[in-house]
Design an enzyme around this catalytic site. Structure first.
Site, PDB file in Angstrom:
ATOM      1  N   ARG A 115       0.807  -1.225   0.000  1.00  0.00           N
ATOM      2  CA  ARG A 115       0.000   0.000   0.000  1.00  0.00           C
ATOM      3  C   ARG A 115       0.837   1.271   0.000  1.00  0.00           C
ATOM      4  NH1 ARG A 115      -5.951  -0.616   2.060  1.00  0.00           N
ATOM      5  NH2 ARG A 115      -6.409  -2.552   0.999  1.00  0.00           N
ATOM      6  N   GLU A 130       5.315  -7.238  13.346  1.00  0.00           N
ATOM      7  CA  GLU A 130       4.639  -7.697  14.557  1.00  0.00           C
ATOM      8  C   GLU A 130       4.159  -9.124  14.459  1.00  0.00           C
ATOM      9  OE1 GLU A 130       1.487  -5.217  12.333  1.00  0.00           O
ATOM     10  OE2 GLU A 130       3.644  -5.365  12.453  1.00  0.00           O
TER      11      GLU A 130
END
Length: 189
Positions: A73, A110
């Site tokens: 993105r 993460e």
């Protein structure tokens, strides 16, 4: 009939609130325990997206020679921003998606590990590079992009990110860079 008054540019806090309202949340995506923030609503709102691009252009314009958009993105923001500034766009891709010789940098996120690549001739000595992405979490992706720019001989002139996830340490990891976050939201899970 009188002409409509021009809409004043949004202030930083107005823009941040609009960005935050545009976010959609998806729990347990891409894996259990992750609260995914989707910016699809922002990209679907031409006025909001234009204001985001304008904000980064105002913040960094004139100080950069090219924009480095991070897969995936970051490509959307990077293309619009590079076009707006009239400067080249370089794409940082995941492994095996670029032809020719590449610079590579690994990083942790993460929920896993990955690698970014740029073509060896995409950034050269002296280029002042603006690195852009949609979301900042742990800072691993942007830190890897900074290493790619430096390895290629360029300088990271700044980093522009639409949304920061609070509490995951990304801002601390990138403290040596000029970082512009449009809004910060709780990381959540």
């Amino acid at each position: 009939m009188l002409p409509a008054e021009p809409t004043p540019p949004p202030t930083g806090s107005d823009l941040a609130a609009r960005v935050e309202r545009s976010l959609r949340e998806y729990p347990d995506f891409p894996q259990p325990g992750v609260l995914f923030r989707d910016l699809g609503g922002l990209y679907a709102d031409p006025g909001l997206f234009r204001d985001v691009v304008d904000e980064f252009g105002t913040t960094f314009g004139g100080d950069v020679d090219l924009v480095l958009g991070l897969e995936a993105r970051g490509f959307v923001l990077g293309a619009a921003l590079a076009n707006s500034l009239g400067i080249p766009l370089v794409l940082a891709r995941k492994p095996g998606r670029l032809p020719g010789d590449v610079h590579r940098a690994g990083y942790s996120l993460e929920y896993g590990e990955n690698v970014l690549e740029i073509q060896r001739d995409a950034v050269v000595g002296g280029h002042r590079v603006l690195v852009v992405d949609d979301v900042l979490a742990t800072g691993g992706t942007l830190a890897a992009a900074a290493r790619l720019v430096t390895e290629a001989g360029g300088t990271v002139a700044g980093m522009g990110v639409i949304v920061g996830l609070d509490g995951l340490g990304g801002e601390q990891v990138l403290r040596e860079h000029r970082l512009r976050l449009l809004c910060t939201v709780p990381a959540g899970a």
